[in-house]
Motif scaffolding. Structure first.
Motif, PDB file in Angstrom:
ATOM      1  N   LYS A 140      52.685  32.378  51.991  1.00 23.33           N
ATOM      2  CA  LYS A 140      53.226  31.058  51.633  1.00 23.33           C
ATOM      3  C   LYS A 140      52.356  30.389  50.571  1.00 23.33           C
ATOM      4  N   VAL A 141      52.153  31.142  49.499  1.00 31.18           N
ATOM      5  CA  VAL A 141      51.266  30.705  48.427  1.00 31.18           C
ATOM      6  C   VAL A 141      51.897  29.546  47.676  1.00 31.18           C
ATOM      7  N   HIS A 142      51.054  28.551  47.371  1.00 25.34           N
ATOM      8  CA  HIS A 142      51.526  27.369  46.655  1.00 25.34           C
ATOM      9  C   HIS A 142      50.525  27.007  45.575  1.00 25.34           C
ATOM     10  N   GLY A 143      51.035  26.514  44.466  1.00 21.68           N
ATOM     11  CA  GLY A 143      50.171  26.004  43.415  1.00 21.68           C
ATOM     12  C   GLY A 143      49.445  27.083  42.639  1.00 21.68           C
ATOM     13  N   CYS A 144      48.266  26.732  42.118  1.00 20.70           N
ATOM     14  CA  CYS A 144      47.557  27.653  41.234  1.00 20.70           C
ATOM     15  C   CYS A 144      46.951  28.832  41.982  1.00 20.70           C
ATOM     16  N   LYS A 145      47.105  28.877  43.302  1.00 23.10           N
ATOM     17  CA  LYS A 145      46.695  30.060  44.058  1.00 23.10           C
ATOM     18  C   LYS A 145      47.517  31.279  43.630  1.00 23.10           C
ATOM     19  N   VAL A 146      48.704  31.037  43.037  1.00 20.89           N
ATOM     20  CA  VAL A 146      49.547  32.121  42.520  1.00 20.89           C
ATOM     21  C   VAL A 146      48.771  32.968  41.521  1.00 20.89           C
ATOM     22  N   LEU A 147      47.898  32.329  40.753  1.00 24.75           N
ATOM     23  CA  LEU A 147      47.134  33.054  39.732  1.00 24.75           C
ATOM     24  C   LEU A 147      46.283  34.159  40.347  1.00 24.75           C
ATOM     25  N   GLN A 148      45.816  33.927  41.565  1.00 22.88           N
ATOM     26  CA  GLN A 148      44.966  34.932  42.220  1.00 22.88           C
ATOM     27  C   GLN A 148      45.733  36.226  42.450  1.00 22.88           C
ATOM     28  N   TYR A 149      46.986  36.123  42.889  1.00 31.07           N
ATOM     29  CA  TYR A 149      47.769  37.327  43.209  1.00 31.07           C
ATOM     30  C   TYR A 149      48.187  38.075  41.948  1.00 31.07           C
ATOM     31  N   LEU A 150      48.349  37.353  40.845  1.00 27.90           N
ATOM     32  CA  LEU A 150      48.594  38.041  39.577  1.00 27.90           C
ATOM     33  C   LEU A 150      47.316  38.719  39.092  1.00 27.90           C
ATOM     34  N   HIS A 151      46.206  38.041  39.244  1.00 26.59           N
ATOM     35  CA  HIS A 151      44.922  38.572  38.781  1.00 26.59           C
ATOM     36  C   HIS A 151      44.552  39.848  39.535  1.00 26.59           C
ATOM     37  N   GLN A 152      44.921  39.920  40.813  1.00 28.21           N
ATOM     38  CA  GLN A 152      44.584  41.098  41.616  1.00 28.21           C
ATOM     39  C   GLN A 152      45.277  42.363  41.127  1.00 28.21           C
ATOM     40  N   HIS A 153      46.444  42.225  40.489  1.00 33.45           N
ATOM     41  CA  HIS A 153      47.216  43.391  40.038  1.00 33.45           C
ATOM     42  C   HIS A 153      47.033  43.684  38.550  1.00 33.45           C
ATOM     43  N   MET A 154      46.167  42.881  37.882  1.00 35.95           N
ATOM     44  CA  MET A 154      46.015  43.060  36.440  1.00 35.95           C
ATOM     45  C   MET A 154      45.299  44.354  36.077  1.00 35.95           C
TER      46      MET A 154
END
Length: 646
Positions: A140-154
């Protein structure tokens, strides 16, 4: 059938799915087993793509509506940006489907293997996107925490996946750097959906700060203090939306920069008609504002998040802010002069002033406070200041006294069966009188409230009351000595007890003023003079205050237990008060039996107390944080006079 396969890839519902799902004997008549396998693979890719499409459609159809039935995600700008990035990420797939349709229209016998070969490269991309979607829904990710999940797959070696994630990251960074630039450069937070990792505190802190200010009486203008605190201190870091690759220490720097911008926007010295933007720009960034904005935009336009460059930029902004703050605090607000005033008044650096003040106000503070006590105490202080030739109005106007009237008065009873030492362990009666309630109010010069916060001033007042109590006891013992010197015959036991008490209190006073306050003040003063960074000044002051609170035995730590040394010193001061009260009523040349018993009880209590104190100091000084106690033990028991009696 090829068109239906392409329509399935486009996201439409077709009959080819029903054909594949029918009984094997019926489909065998229509399709070769090899064709069935190829179609199933193609439809599997279409299914993966449709899952991504459904997620995008669920969060872009109605603004602010929770349309995700499976995850119940909160709508926000970052979620919208993520969906926009996913749209861009799957756009090449759409273009390939359109290209395949053109090929099929020109060649009706295009093999399924050709179609599969053109779209199979997207299977890895769709798998990664669905993995991100699953993580966001599950957590239930909200806000700029979304960036973390994109960064993990980069960190991937698949070019198509990397390029797609870079597009998604860029879309989210547009929102992130817009909020970051607004906060860092102007101290403004544009965050209606509470998505940035810096947010307004859930509970406004102005009421808390004002409550502490009321206790410590440290802010001159309560209204202006409230405005400063409500604007500046009302923001905090929300760890649950902070991307993991941004360290909390770095987030704290970002928070501090924005808070400082807000503080300068509320500079009481500025004219009222200036806007916060003009004040912040003119006072801190000046001509460099565009340069800093350009640096942040360059970070946004990078294909990947460069944490090293990001931290360098934040540090550059922080240095600019702290240097400007140093200049305002040290040069304009005369920090060193204000620190000297803190020492002179809160820490009794002006000993001759407080000697006269205690003489004038002692009889007032010996009583329980009334509504007139504060007025009388301030009058006594002004008279003492004039006698000491302290005519600087800016100095005397910076300080005044407050003696609050307690709402409930509790009398401490005594159990006649208790021993003398046990009775003295109880609550000190002086705590309910003026000596235990007096507060020194200090009118803080802007922006030194960053150093002298309400909590810091509360600690200073605790120190002030303790030092004043020790000073008062020392003066009373000296006055008693003067009276005894005018008497020809004084009992040897009275003289010995008086001399022992004076020895202990004089050495305690010397330890407090020289070994602790003067030495620690010199360290802090050197730190402040050898830096142009206001953070170093804040750190130096915090260390100074923590050290003197600890070394004067007033620091309690996380527990509410009273420091054992502080407890023993309080009992010692009460013993001195009892002796000072009883000795003038004795027949000093020829003590009565009852007076001898009183004297013996006081002497025995002192011996027991000093035995306990020396043992406690020996025990505590062995600990890493108790090394300073060795100096006090040396002053009190250098020849083992007290410890040798046990």
């Amino acid at each position: 059938m090829l068109h239906e396969v392409l329509l399935s890839l486009w996201g439409c519902t077709t009959n080819v799915v029903q054909i594949i799902d029918t009984d094997f004997l019926e489909t065998e008549k229509l399709l070769h087993p090899g064709e069935q396998a190829l179609i199933k693979k193609i439809l599997g890719i279409a299914e993966e793509c449709n899952a991504v499409r459904n997620f995008i459609n669920a969060h872009t159809s109605v603004i602010g509506a929770p349309n995700d039935a499976t995850g119940n995600l909160k709508w926000g700008l970052y979620l919208q940006a993520l969906c926009d990035g996913m749209e861009q990420a799957i756009q090449p797939f759409r273009e390939d489907v359109i290209e395949l349709e053109k090929i099929v229209l020109n060649d009706a016998y295009t093999p399924l293997t050709f179609i599969l070969s053109r779209i199979q490269k997207y299977l890895c991309l769709f798998s990664v996107l669905n993995s991100i979607i699953s993580e966001i829904r599950t957590q239930k990710v909200h806000g700029c925490k979304v960036l973390q999940y994109l960064h993990q797959h980069m960190h991937t070696g698949v070019p198509e996946v990397r390029q797609a994630l870079e597009k998604m990251m860029y879309c989210c960074h547009v929102v992130f750097y817009k909020q970051l630039s607004s906060w860092l450069l102007y101290g403004i937070l544009e965050d209606v959906h509470n998505e940035f990792f810096i947010q307004r505190a859930s509970k406004p802190q102005d009421s808390l700060v004002l409550a502490k200010s009321k206790d410590s009486s440290g802010i001159a203008d309560e209204k202006s203090s409230k405005n400063l605190c409500a604007d500046m201190w009302d923001y905090e870091i929300k760890i649950h939306v902070l991307p993991s690759y941004i360290r909390p220490s770095l987030a704290l720097k970002i928070l501090t920069i924005g808070q400082t911008i807000i503080m300068f926007g509320n500079d009481p010295r500025q004219k009222k008609d200036l806007s916060i933007f003009t004040k912040a720009e003119n006072s801190i960034w000046g001509a460099k504002e565009y340069e800093h904005f350009h640096e942040l935009q360059n970070l946004k336009n990078k294909r990947t998040f460069d944490i090293i460059e990001f931290e360098r930029t934040v540090d550059e902004l922080k240095q600019c802010v702290t240097e400007h703050l140093w200049r305002v605090a040290v040069e304009e607000a005369q920090l060193m002069h204000q620190i000297k005033l803190i020492k002179d008044f809160f820490l009794l650096g002006r000993g001759e002033l407080f000697l006269e003040f205690i003489r004038l106000a002692g009889h007032i503070l010996n009583k329980k406070p009334t509504s007139h006590t504060t007025r009388d105490i301030n009058l006594s202080f002004q008279i003492a200041a004039r006698k000491m030739l302290l005519h600087d109005e800016s100095t005397t106007e910076s300080f005044d006294f407050l003696v609050p009237v307690p709402e409930i008065e509790n009398e401490v009873g005594e159990d006649p069966e208790d021993g003398e030492f046990s009775r003295r362990e109880r609550e000190d009666p002086i705590d309910t009188r003026g000596w235990g309630l007096i507060q020194l109010q200090y009118k803080v010069v802007w922006p030194l409230h960053l150093l002298f916060s309400p909590m810091a001033l509360c600690d200073y007042n605790t120190l002030f009351r303790f030092l004043l109590r020790v000073k008062k006891t020392q003066i009373n013992l000296q006055n008693l000595w003067s009276e005894h010197m005018r008497t020809k015959n004084v009992d040897i036991g009275v003289m010995q007890l008086r001399n022992n008490l004076m020895f202990v209190i004089n050495n305690l006073q010397y330890y407090l003023q020289v070994d602790v306050l003067e030495s620690q003040y010199t360290i802090m003063e050197n730190t402040m003079k050898n830096t142009r960074n206001f953070e170093e000044i804040q750190k130096g002051h915090s260390v100074f205050l923590a050290n003197i609170m600890s070394q004067t035995f007033l620091f309690q730590g996380s527990s509410d237990k009273v420091n054992p040394v502080n407890k023993l010193i309080k009992i010692l001061l009460r013993l001195c008060d009892d002796f000072i009260l009883q000795a003038p009523m004795w027949e000093l040349g020829n003590l009565l039996v009852t007076e001898k018993e009183e004297l013996k009880a006081l002497a025995d209590t002192l011996n027991s107390l000093m035995d306990w104190l020396t043992k406690t100091l020996n025990k505590v000084r062995a600990q890493p944080a108790g090394t300073h106690l060795a100096q006090l033990l040396l002053r009190l028991d250098f020849n083992r006079w007290f410890s040798g009696k046990s």
